[in-house]
Design a protein around this motif. Structure first.
Motif, PDB file in Angstrom:
ATOM      1  N   ARG A   1       0.826  -1.210   0.000  1.00 27.86           N
ATOM      2  CA  ARG A   1       0.000   0.000   0.000  1.00 27.86           C
ATOM      3  C   ARG A   1       0.861   1.261   0.000  1.00 27.86           C
ATOM      4  NH1 ARG A   1      -3.671  -0.975   4.384  1.00 27.86           N
ATOM      5  NH2 ARG A   1      -4.745  -2.301   2.903  1.00 27.86           N
ATOM      6  N   GLN A   2       1.998   1.208   0.706  1.00 29.75           N
ATOM      7  CA  GLN A   2       2.902   2.359   0.798  1.00 29.75           C
ATOM      8  C   GLN A   2       3.923   2.399  -0.341  1.00 29.75           C
ATOM      9  OE1 GLN A   2       4.674   2.279   4.692  1.00 29.75           O
ATOM     10  NE2 GLN A   2       2.721   2.574   5.725  1.00 29.75           N
ATOM     11  N   GLY A   3       3.902   1.397  -1.219  1.00 33.18           N
ATOM     12  CA  GLY A   3       4.853   1.352  -2.326  1.00 33.18           C
ATOM     13  C   GLY A   3       6.230   0.864  -1.913  1.00 33.18           C
ATOM     14  N   ASP A   4       6.351   0.248  -0.761  1.00 32.58           N
ATOM     15  CA  ASP A   4       7.625  -0.267  -0.251  1.00 32.58           C
ATOM     16  C   ASP A   4       7.822  -1.702  -0.758  1.00 32.58           C
ATOM     17  OD1 ASP A   4       9.900  -0.962   1.113  1.00 32.58           O
ATOM     18  OD2 ASP A   4       9.061  -0.611   3.114  1.00 32.58           O
ATOM     19  N   LEU A   5       8.226  -1.811  -2.022  1.00 35.08           N
ATOM     20  CA  LEU A   5       8.366  -3.124  -2.641  1.00 35.08           C
ATOM     21  C   LEU A   5       9.534  -3.906  -2.071  1.00 35.08           C
ATOM     22  CD1 LEU A   5       7.585  -2.237  -6.362  1.00 35.08           C
ATOM     23  CD2 LEU A   5       6.028  -3.005  -4.557  1.00 35.08           C
ATOM     24  N   GLU A   6      10.545  -3.222  -1.594  1.00 37.14           N
ATOM     25  CA  GLU A   6      11.700  -3.907  -1.009  1.00 37.14           C
ATOM     26  C   GLU A   6      11.289  -4.707   0.228  1.00 37.14           C
ATOM     27  OE1 GLU A   6      16.031  -2.824   0.917  1.00 37.14           O
ATOM     28  OE2 GLU A   6      15.126  -1.436  -0.504  1.00 37.14           O
ATOM     29  N   THR A   7      10.505  -4.092   1.096  1.00 35.80           N
ATOM     30  CA  THR A   7      10.033  -4.800   2.292  1.00 35.80           C
ATOM     31  C   THR A   7       9.098  -5.944   1.912  1.00 35.80           C
ATOM     32  OG1 THR A   7      10.253  -2.846   3.678  1.00 35.80           O
ATOM     33  CG2 THR A   7       8.749  -4.556   4.449  1.00 35.80           C
ATOM     34  N   ALA A   8       8.180  -5.690   1.007  1.00 34.56           N
ATOM     35  CA  ALA A   8       7.236  -6.729   0.589  1.00 34.56           C
ATOM     36  C   ALA A   8       7.972  -7.900  -0.061  1.00 34.56           C
ATOM     37  CB  ALA A   8       6.198  -6.150  -0.365  1.00 34.56           C
ATOM     38  N   ALA A   9       9.003  -7.609  -0.849  1.00 33.70           N
ATOM     39  CA  ALA A   9       9.755  -8.659  -1.536  1.00 33.70           C
ATOM     40  C   ALA A   9      10.568  -9.505  -0.567  1.00 33.70           C
ATOM     41  CB  ALA A   9      10.671  -8.039  -2.582  1.00 33.70           C
ATOM     42  N   TRP A  10      10.829  -9.001   0.622  1.00 37.81           N
ATOM     43  CA  TRP A  10      11.567  -9.775   1.613  1.00 37.81           C
ATOM     44  C   TRP A  10      10.774 -11.009   2.034  1.00 37.81           C
ATOM     45  CZ3 TRP A  10      11.780 -11.311   6.795  1.00 37.81           C
ATOM     46  CH2 TRP A  10      13.044 -11.634   7.258  1.00 37.81           C
ATOM     47  N   TYR A  11       9.450 -10.942   1.943  1.00 37.15           N
ATOM     48  CA  TYR A  11       8.576 -12.029   2.371  1.00 37.15           C
ATOM     49  C   TYR A  11       8.149 -12.957   1.242  1.00 37.15           C
ATOM     50  CZ  TYR A  11       8.200  -9.552   6.755  1.00 37.15           C
ATOM     51  OH  TYR A  11       8.488  -8.938   7.945  1.00 37.15           O
ATOM     52  N   GLY A  12       8.283 -12.519  -0.007  1.00 38.50           N
ATOM     53  CA  GLY A  12       7.857 -13.371  -1.115  1.00 38.50           C
ATOM     54  C   GLY A  12       8.040 -12.687  -2.448  1.00 38.50           C
ATOM     55  N   ARG A  13       7.500 -13.277  -3.472  1.00 37.87           N
ATOM     56  CA  ARG A  13       7.607 -12.740  -4.825  1.00 37.87           C
ATOM     57  C   ARG A  13       6.594 -11.625  -5.035  1.00 37.87           C
ATOM     58  NH1 ARG A  13       8.433 -17.983  -8.696  1.00 37.87           N
ATOM     59  NH2 ARG A  13      10.360 -18.651  -7.708  1.00 37.87           N
ATOM     60  N   ILE A  14       7.019 -10.619  -5.795  1.00 41.23           N
ATOM     61  CA  ILE A  14       6.157  -9.476  -6.099  1.00 41.23           C
ATOM     62  C   ILE A  14       5.916  -9.456  -7.601  1.00 41.23           C
ATOM     63  CG2 ILE A  14       5.879  -6.967  -5.943  1.00 41.23           C
ATOM     64  CD1 ILE A  14       6.134  -8.378  -3.241  1.00 41.23           C
ATOM     65  N   TYR A  15       4.676  -9.244  -7.993  1.00 41.50           N
ATOM     66  CA  TYR A  15       4.305  -9.154  -9.397  1.00 41.50           C
ATOM     67  C   TYR A  15       3.603  -7.824  -9.636  1.00 41.50           C
ATOM     68  CZ  TYR A  15       5.009 -14.193  -9.195  1.00 41.50           C
ATOM     69  OH  TYR A  15       5.542 -15.433  -8.984  1.00 41.50           O
ATOM     70  N   GLU A  16       3.807  -7.287 -10.829  1.00 38.83           N
ATOM     71  CA  GLU A  16       3.100  -6.074 -11.237  1.00 38.83           C
ATOM     72  C   GLU A  16       1.992  -6.478 -12.192  1.00 38.83           C
ATOM     73  OE1 GLU A  16       3.901  -1.767 -13.357  1.00 38.83           O
ATOM     74  OE2 GLU A  16       5.426  -3.317 -13.453  1.00 38.83           O
ATOM     75  N   MET A  17       0.805  -5.990 -11.943  1.00 31.53           N
ATOM     76  CA  MET A  17      -0.330  -6.291 -12.822  1.00 31.53           C
ATOM     77  C   MET A  17      -0.483  -5.146 -13.801  1.00 31.53           C
ATOM     78  SD  MET A  17      -3.002  -8.023 -10.101  1.00 31.53           S
ATOM     79  CE  MET A  17      -4.217  -6.880 -10.550  1.00 31.53           C
ATOM     80  N   ARG A  18      -0.611  -5.517 -15.071  1.00 29.71           N
ATOM     81  CA  ARG A  18      -0.820  -4.523 -16.117  1.00 29.71           C
ATOM     82  C   ARG A  18      -1.986  -4.960 -16.995  1.00 29.71           C
ATOM     83  NH1 ARG A  18       4.704  -4.185 -18.998  1.00 29.71           N
ATOM     84  NH2 ARG A  18       4.952  -6.250 -18.159  1.00 29.71           N
ATOM     85  N   PRO A  19      -2.782  -4.012 -17.454  1.00 28.76           N
ATOM     86  CA  PRO A  19      -3.883  -4.380 -18.339  1.00 28.76           C
ATOM     87  C   PRO A  19      -3.354  -4.895 -19.680  1.00 28.76           C
ATOM     88  CG  PRO A  19      -3.937  -2.022 -17.799  1.00 28.76           C
ATOM     89  CD  PRO A  19      -2.753  -2.615 -17.147  1.00 28.76           C
ATOM     90  N   ILE A  20      -4.094  -5.803 -20.256  1.00 31.70           N
ATOM     91  CA  ILE A  20      -3.749  -6.334 -21.580  1.00 31.70           C
ATOM     92  C   ILE A  20      -4.546  -5.547 -22.604  1.00 31.70           C
ATOM     93  CG2 ILE A  20      -3.859  -8.355 -23.070  1.00 31.70           C
ATOM     94  CD1 ILE A  20      -3.611 -10.051 -20.541  1.00 31.70           C
ATOM     95  N   ALA A  21      -3.872  -5.067 -23.633  1.00 30.68           N
ATOM     96  CA  ALA A  21      -4.517  -4.264 -24.658  1.00 30.68           C
ATOM     97  C   ALA A  21      -5.629  -5.069 -25.334  1.00 30.68           C
ATOM     98  CB  ALA A  21      -3.495  -3.824 -25.704  1.00 30.68           C
ATOM     99  N   GLY A  22      -6.756  -4.429 -25.540  1.00 30.34           N
ATOM    100  CA  GLY A  22      -7.875  -5.049 -26.232  1.00 30.34           C
ATOM    101  C   GLY A  22      -8.735  -5.960 -25.368  1.00 30.34           C
ATOM    102  N   ALA A  23      -8.415  -6.036 -24.100  1.00 26.45           N
ATOM    103  CA  ALA A  23      -9.216  -6.933 -23.241  1.00 26.45           C
ATOM    104  C   ALA A  23     -10.167  -6.145 -22.382  1.00 26.45           C
ATOM    105  CB  ALA A  23      -8.309  -7.765 -22.352  1.00 26.45           C
TER     106      ALA A  23
END
Length: 75
Positions: free
Chosen positions: A53-75
Motif C-alpha cells: 500500500r505504501q509502495g515499499d516493494l523492497e520490504t514486501a519482496a523480503w517475504y515473497g515474490r512481487i508481481y506487477e499487474m498490467r492491463p492487456i490491450a484489447g481486453a
C-alpha cells in the motif's frame, strides 16, 4: 489434546497494481475452524499488505515474490 499439523500454501496479497505471493503455514487440526493461520502469519500478511500500500516493494519482496499487474490491450 487434538492433533495438529502444518500445511504450506502460497497466499496472494493484492494492493493497487501489485500482487505479492507469500508462503504461509496453515495449521490444521480436528477443530471446526481448520485450516487457519497463526497470529504471527496473519501479522506477516498484514505487514506485506501495508508495505504494498505504501509502495515499499523492497520490504514486501523480503517475504515473497512481487508481481506487477498490467492491463492487456484489447481486453
Amino acid at each position: 489434546m487434538k492433533s495438529k499439523y502444518l500445511r504450506v500454501e502460497r497466499k496472494p496479497i493484492h494492493e493497487g497494481q501489485c500482487v505479492a505471493e507469500i508462503r504461509v503455514q496453515l495449521l490444521e487440526d480436528d477443530a471446526g475452524w481448520s485450516p487457519y493461520l497463526s497470529v504471527d502469519e496473519a501479522y506477516v500478511l498484514d505487514g506485506v499488505r501495508e508495505a504494498l500500500r505504501q509502495g515499499d516493494l523492497e520490504t514486501a519482496a523480503w517475504y515473497g515474490r512481487i508481481y506487477e499487474m498490467r492491463p492487456i490491450a484489447g481486453a
